[in-house]
Scaffold this motif. Structure first.
Motif, PDB file in Angstrom:
ATOM      1  N   PHE A  55       0.856  -1.189   0.000  1.00  0.00           N
ATOM      2  CA  PHE A  55       0.000   0.000   0.000  1.00  0.00           C
ATOM      3  C   PHE A  55       0.887   1.232   0.000  1.00  0.00           C
ATOM      4  O   PHE A  55       2.103   1.132   0.214  1.00  0.00           O
ATOM      5  N   ILE A  60      -5.697   1.132   8.670  1.00  0.00           N
ATOM      6  CA  ILE A  60      -5.674  -0.320   8.510  1.00  0.00           C
ATOM      7  C   ILE A  60      -6.724  -0.897   9.446  1.00  0.00           C
ATOM      8  O   ILE A  60      -6.711  -0.627  10.648  1.00  0.00           O
ATOM      9  N   VAL A  80      -7.121   0.218   4.116  1.00  0.00           N
ATOM     10  CA  VAL A  80      -6.890  -1.158   3.675  1.00  0.00           C
ATOM     11  C   VAL A  80      -7.526  -2.085   4.698  1.00  0.00           C
ATOM     12  O   VAL A  80      -7.480  -1.838   5.900  1.00  0.00           O
ATOM     13  N   ILE A 130      -4.041  -8.288   2.461  1.00  0.00           N
ATOM     14  CA  ILE A 130      -5.012  -7.229   2.202  1.00  0.00           C
ATOM     15  C   ILE A 130      -6.119  -7.799   1.323  1.00  0.00           C
ATOM     16  O   ILE A 130      -5.855  -8.392   0.282  1.00  0.00           O
ATOM     17  N   SER A 146      -9.231  -2.543  -0.471  1.00  0.00           N
ATOM     18  CA  SER A 146      -8.626  -1.236  -0.200  1.00  0.00           C
ATOM     19  C   SER A 146      -9.260  -0.188  -1.095  1.00  0.00           C
ATOM     20  O   SER A 146      -9.887  -0.509  -2.096  1.00  0.00           O
TER      21      SER A 146
END
Ligand SMILES: Nc1ncnc2c1ncn2[C@@H]1O[C@H](COP(=O)(O)OP(=O)(O)OP(=O)(O)O)[C@@H](O)[C@H]1O
Ligand SMILES: Nc1ncnc2c1ncn2[C@@H]1O[C@H](COP(=O)(O)OP(=O)(O)OP(=O)(O)O)[C@@H](O)[C@H]1O
Ligand SMILES: [Mg+2]
Ligand SMILES: [Mg+2]
Lengths: 288, 274
Positions: free
Chosen positions: B30, B40, B220, B227, B230
């Motif tokens: 990211f 996050i 995200v 992940i 996002s």
């Protein structure tokens, strides 16, 4: 997992009177700059199967109330006065009385994980110890099985692997759930939970709250909940006390306090909750 | 276009455990532009704090690149990192273990300024007092030690300490989780004001979607080290795509919206309200 001993069989007082009765509790802390009255004349009761919640701003005295009534504050730091009885046992008057009720009659989920866990022992050995000390298993193997079952109940994945880890090898939210499991190990009559879900995301949190309420329904457990989350307070409580500067500034039925707060302070707490906007549930989901 | 201020590429972290290596972070990428905030989110144990510790280089990543303002941190040795350390700071998830018990609150907050050799003692005290005030800690408590504060107060000492060296990047790991909503609002406002003033970049880990909505530009979503989703904050919160993000949305406990929900069966009530 320290300081837990067997309780005598439940007497009459345990089934008739309130589980916890607190009257005019005061806690004075001896600090370098003088005496601080952290808890200032607090009174409340918890009956069998009831949940009573203390909400209030950071530093208002919530944890000190919990630690004070369990006599867990160091003697050279705190002077505790008032009347506290747990299942009818006066725990402030008799210094040995509290040791008899900790673990099986009353258990604490502390706000600070490391007050309860040792960094040098595995999670498994500490949880098993708590189970054995509370007399909830006959052998080590049985305790191990029970520990695994408890971790599964608090939604920890792969419990067998986690039992072999040391506390620092678990995430913040996993550690918090280990503490919940440890407190539940003794199947206490009264559970004191100090911010038990503060490190958990809403999905896990909902599972934990359900578990506590399930146990409450099955065993008639009384719960003293300490939280700064008004959403949680609204969901689980029968009564709510709002604490500020060591005192209760508002007390009442959970629904009343949340829906018709009388104090501007309580209103302010409600107003500051960040609200999420609308969302579109119809949008195509993706595998995740 | 200029390079993002923080770029994480293919970040992977294996912890060694008795049972062999455990992959806590799996090929995570990211980026965040200068002066922006990335959040996050993800379920407990999915690897958020592990990502934070990699960015801070408190653990050495198994693979991947972490570039901060053009410098690849992942490749640097501790000696090379040291002069850069004051530029990136972290507020730790555990407000208990992360504060030195031997120091007063004042010394804890002044420490990062000292190691930078930036200010005279008098200037340091003034700055510490200002930070204390900004996070809502009473000035009368400057001399107390960390264990003499409440949980939420300790968390704020951690925030004040992290801000003390005026970093370019601040990683906040559940930095407001122990705060009641009114203090939380004050801290969030403070962080936003500092960002306006200085262009500081934030990585903000939180399980509170309301907070995330308020503070972040992008999100995200992590699950089991990876992940899974996002995008811009407004998009992810308005049209969550993955099951996990959708459940999170559904379960957000808004006290005013819960009048219809009967206590006792929260999970099923939440599922039914969907
Ligand atoms: N050992 C100590 N010495 C001096 N003051 C203390 C000590 N421990 C706590 N205090 C003070 O007593 C007050 C009450 O603390 P307490 O931990 O009960 O707060 P709390 O309501 O649990 O807050 P939080 O929500 O932040 O956990 C606080 O203002 C704190 O600074
Ligand atoms: N030092 C370590 N050794 C071994 N495993 C670890 C270590 N630290 C973390 N882990 C494991 O890595 C996984 C991710 O942990 P991490 O702390 O990054 O989760 P998190 O997303 O921050 O969770 P939480 O929301 O509960 O804080 C967990 O399964 C945890 O048990
Ligand atoms: Mg507390
Ligand atoms: Mg974490």
């Amino acid at each position: 997992m320290k300081t837990q001993t067997l309780t005598p069989p439940r007497g009459d007082s345990a089934t008739t009177g309130p589980l916890l009765s607190v009257e005019n509790l005061c806690v004075e802390l001896m600090t370098a700059s003088g005496i601080v009255r952290a808890v200032d004349g607090v009174s409340f009761e918890i009956g069998r199967g009831e949940t009573v919640t203390i909400i209030g701003e950071s530093g208002s005295g919530k944890s000190t109330t919990a630690m004070g009534l369990l006599k867990l504050l160091p003697r050279d730091l705190a002077v505790v006065s008032g009347d506290v009885s747990i299942t009818g046992v006066d725990v402030l008057a008799d210094r040995r009385a509290i040791r008899k009720v900790r673990g099986r009659t009353v258990a604490l989920i502390p706000q600070d994980p490391m007050t309860a866990l040792s960094p040098v022992l595995t999670v498994g050995s500490q949880l098993c110890e708590a189970i054995l000390v509370a007399g909830r298993a006959g052998s080590k193997a049985e305790a191990r099985d029970r520990a695994e079952e408890l971790l599964r109940k608090v939604h920890i994945r792969d419990p067998e692997a986690q039992l072999r880890k040391f506390p620092h090898q678990l995430s913040g939210g996993m550690l918090q759930r280990v503490l919940i499991a440890a407190a539940l190990a003794g199947e206490p009559d009264l559970l004191i939970a100090d911010e038990p879900t503060s490190a958990l995301d809403v999905t896990v949190q909902a599972g934990i709250l359900d578990l506590l309420l399930e146990i409450q329904e099955a065993n008639g457990t009384g719960i003293l909940m300490i939280t700064h989350d008004i959403g949680v307070a609204r969901l689980v409580s029968d009564r709510i006390h709002v604490m500020k500067n060591g005192r209760f500034v508002e007390s009442g039925d959970a629904v009343d306090v949340v829906e018709n707060p009388r104090e501007t302070y309580t209103q302010h707490l409600l107003d500051s909750v960040p609200r999420l906007g609308a969302w579109d549930e119809s949008a195509a989901p993706k595998e995740g | 276009m200029s390079e993002p201020f923080l770029a994480v590429e293919g970040l992977t972290l294996d912890y060694s455990t008795k049972a062999g290596p455990f992959r806590a972070v799996d090929d995570v990428s990211f980026s965040v532009d200068k002066g922006r905030t990335l959040a996050i989110v993800g379920e407990s144990g999915c690897g958020k704090s592990s990502v934070a510790k990699c960015i801070m280089r408190l653990v050495a990543p198994t693979a991947g690149r972490i570039s901060l303002d053009g410098t690849d941190l992942a490749g640097l040795k501790e000696a090379q990192l040291r002069p850069l350390r004051h530029r990136f700071q972290m507020v730790f998830q555990d407000p208990y273990g992360s504060l030195d018990p031997h120091l007063s609150a004042q010394e804890i907050v002044a420490e990062p300024m000292k190691t930078q050799g930036l200010r005279s003692k008098a200037e340091r005290s003034k700055e510490v007092a200002r930070l204390f005030d900004a996070v809502g800690l009473p000035s009368t408590s400057l001399e107390r030690r960390a264990h003499e504060f409440s949980g939420g107060q300790r968390q704020r000492i951690g925030i004040a300490r992290a801000l003390a060296s005026k970093p370019d990047l601040l990683v906040c790991d559940e930095a407001t989780s122990a705060l009641d909503v009114s203090v939380q609002a004050q801290v969030l406002r403070l962080l936003q004001d500092i960002q306006q003033e200085t262009g500081i970049t934030y990585v903000f880990i939180s399980h509170n979607l309301g907070v995330v909505q308020e503070i972040s530009d992008s999100i995200v979503v992590m699950r089991r080290g990876e992940i899974v989703e996002s995008g811009a904050t407004a998009d992810v919160l308005q049209t969550p795509r993955t099951d996990y993000a959708r459940t999170l949305r559904r379960a957000a406990l808004d006290p005013s919206a819960m009048t219809g929900i009967k206590p006792r069966h929260i999970v099923s009530a939440l599922a039914a309200s969907a």
